[in-house]
Design an enzyme around this catalytic site. Sequence first.
Site, PDB file in Angstrom:
ATOM      1  N   SER A  22     -35.274  25.298  -4.818  1.00  0.00           N
ATOM      2  CA  SER A  22     -34.115  24.502  -4.408  1.00  0.00           C
ATOM      3  C   SER A  22     -34.436  23.047  -4.081  1.00  0.00           C
ATOM      4  O   SER A  22     -33.519  22.227  -3.973  1.00  0.00           O
ATOM      5  CB  SER A  22     -33.416  25.144  -3.209  1.00  0.00           C
ATOM      6  OG  SER A  22     -32.686  26.278  -3.603  1.00  0.00           O
TER       7      SER A  22
ATOM      8  N   TYR B  12     -31.441  25.760 -15.790  1.00  0.00           N
ATOM      9  CA  TYR B  12     -31.529  25.784 -14.326  1.00  0.00           C
ATOM     10  C   TYR B  12     -32.800  26.481 -13.839  1.00  0.00           C
ATOM     11  O   TYR B  12     -33.460  26.013 -12.905  1.00  0.00           O
ATOM     12  CB  TYR B  12     -30.293  26.474 -13.753  1.00  0.00           C
ATOM     13  CG  TYR B  12     -30.243  26.498 -12.244  1.00  0.00           C
ATOM     14  CD1 TYR B  12     -29.998  25.321 -11.520  1.00  0.00           C
ATOM     15  CD2 TYR B  12     -30.430  27.678 -11.533  1.00  0.00           C
ATOM     16  CE1 TYR B  12     -29.949  25.335 -10.136  1.00  0.00           C
ATOM     17  CE2 TYR B  12     -30.379  27.699 -10.149  1.00  0.00           C
ATOM     18  CZ  TYR B  12     -30.140  26.533  -9.454  1.00  0.00           C
ATOM     19  OH  TYR B  12     -30.090  26.556  -8.080  1.00  0.00           O
TER      20      TYR B  12
ATOM     21  N   TYR C 185     -30.507  24.828   3.912  1.00  0.00           N
ATOM     22  CA  TYR C 185     -29.598  25.972   3.805  1.00  0.00           C
ATOM     23  C   TYR C 185     -28.675  26.022   5.030  1.00  0.00           C
ATOM     24  O   TYR C 185     -28.263  24.979   5.534  1.00  0.00           O
ATOM     25  CB  TYR C 185     -30.375  27.283   3.618  1.00  0.00           C
ATOM     26  CG  TYR C 185     -31.316  27.285   2.446  1.00  0.00           C
ATOM     27  CD1 TYR C 185     -30.871  26.866   1.184  1.00  0.00           C
ATOM     28  CD2 TYR C 185     -32.637  27.697   2.571  1.00  0.00           C
ATOM     29  CE1 TYR C 185     -31.723  26.873   0.085  1.00  0.00           C
ATOM     30  CE2 TYR C 185     -33.494  27.710   1.474  1.00  0.00           C
ATOM     31  CZ  TYR C 185     -33.031  27.292   0.234  1.00  0.00           C
ATOM     32  OH  TYR C 185     -33.876  27.298  -0.847  1.00  0.00           O
TER      33      TYR C 185
ATOM     34  N   LYS D  32     -32.984  20.689  -6.446  1.00  0.00           N
ATOM     35  CA  LYS D  32     -31.553  20.348  -6.390  1.00  0.00           C
ATOM     36  C   LYS D  32     -31.321  18.894  -6.002  1.00  0.00           C
ATOM     37  O   LYS D  32     -30.420  18.243  -6.526  1.00  0.00           O
ATOM     38  CB  LYS D  32     -30.834  21.263  -5.388  1.00  0.00           C
ATOM     39  CG  LYS D  32     -30.773  22.731  -5.797  1.00  0.00           C
ATOM     40  CD  LYS D  32     -30.217  23.582  -4.667  1.00  0.00           C
ATOM     41  CE  LYS D  32     -30.144  25.060  -5.048  1.00  0.00           C
ATOM     42  NZ  LYS D  32     -29.710  25.902  -3.910  1.00  0.00           N
TER      43      LYS D  32
ATOM     44  N   VAL E 192     -37.167  28.364  -1.771  1.00  0.00           N
ATOM     45  CA  VAL E 192     -37.604  29.714  -1.409  1.00  0.00           C
ATOM     46  C   VAL E 192     -39.036  30.035  -1.863  1.00  0.00           C
ATOM     47  O   VAL E 192     -39.550  31.103  -1.548  1.00  0.00           O
ATOM     48  CB  VAL E 192     -36.624  30.805  -1.923  1.00  0.00           C
ATOM     49  CG1 VAL E 192     -35.279  30.675  -1.247  1.00  0.00           C
ATOM     50  CG2 VAL E 192     -36.502  30.777  -3.439  1.00  0.00           C
TER      51      VAL E 192
END
Length: 308
Positions: free
Chosen positions: A65, A192, A244, A68, A262
Site C-alpha cells: 500500500s 495493480y 489505514y 498508493k 502490509v
Amino acid sequence: MLCQSSEELEAFVKETMACTQHGKVADYIPALGRANPDDLSIAIQYPDGKCVSAGEISKEFSLQSISKVISLAFVLMDRGPSYVFERVGMEPTGDPFNSIAKLESMPAKPLNPMINAGALVVTHMIKGNSVEERFQRLLSFVQELAGDSTIDYCQEVAESEIETAHLNRALCYFLKQHGIIQEDVEQLLDLYTKQCAIEMNCLDLARIGLVFALDGVDPLSGKQIMPVDIARICKTFMVTCGMYNASGEFAIKIGIPAKSGVSGGIMGAVPGRFGIGIFGPSLDERGNSIAGIRLLELLSKKYKLSMF
C-alpha cells in the site's frame, strides 16, 4: 537533527524488537506469509546526503500500500487534480483498507486514494496502451524517486496476490458496474498487483520519503521530480489516511506524514527535514508494522517530530 549515529538508532531498534512477538505477518498473501516476523530495520535520509540506518537494511520488501501514495502522485501529474478527484474522494473513512461498505452509498465513488477501492481507481488512471507500458511508466517514476534504476517488482509476490485478490476483484466489479472503472478487471488487477509488488529496501524508501518531505525535490540530484502542490496533496493524504484506520491515533501519537503497507514497510516524510524507511513485517490488527510504529513513536517523542 535526529539520530547522528547508527549506534544511536540501533539502540532504538533493539528497544522495540520485543514488539514483533505481539504481531503477525500477512499470511493471507502466501508470498508475504514467509517473511521473518523478527525482522526490523530503519533508514533515515537527510537532504545533505547523510543516511543513518540500523537493522538489516539491505533486505528487500514489496511496497504494497505504500505504492498508493506514489501512484497517486504519478496520476496527479499525468491527469491533474480536477480529473482525479472527480473519480476518487478526499475524505478519511475510519474503515479497514479493504472495506466495500461505503461504496454502496451513492455515488459509488471511493472516499480516498489510500483505501483499496480508491487505489484501484487511481491505478486505472495510469496512461498507456498496455499493462506493460503503464507499469513501466510507473516503475520509472519509482526508480527516479529512489535514485535507483535497479528497482523492479517481485513476480512471485504479484502472482501470489493476484491469485488471492478476491476482495479486490469484488471492488473492481462494483466500481465497473457504476462506470468508475472502464477497463477489463483482470487487466487492472494485473497492473495493480505488479504495482504493489515493487520491491526495495529501507534506504530506497527513505530517499523517496525525503522527496515528499522536501516538496517534490530530490536534493541529491537537484531535480524537482514532482510539483510542490502534488507533494503537498500526497503528504496530506498520508496524515489523514496513510496508516489505514489507525491514522488518527498515529497523527496524535507520532504526527508525521507516513504510509504503511502490509509487507511491513512504513515510509515517513518529516516536512522539510528528512525521509524515513522502515521494514518490520510483524503487523498489528490494522495491518501496520507493530514494531515500526513503536519505533516511530519513540523517535517522535524524543526528537519532537510531530508537525502538530
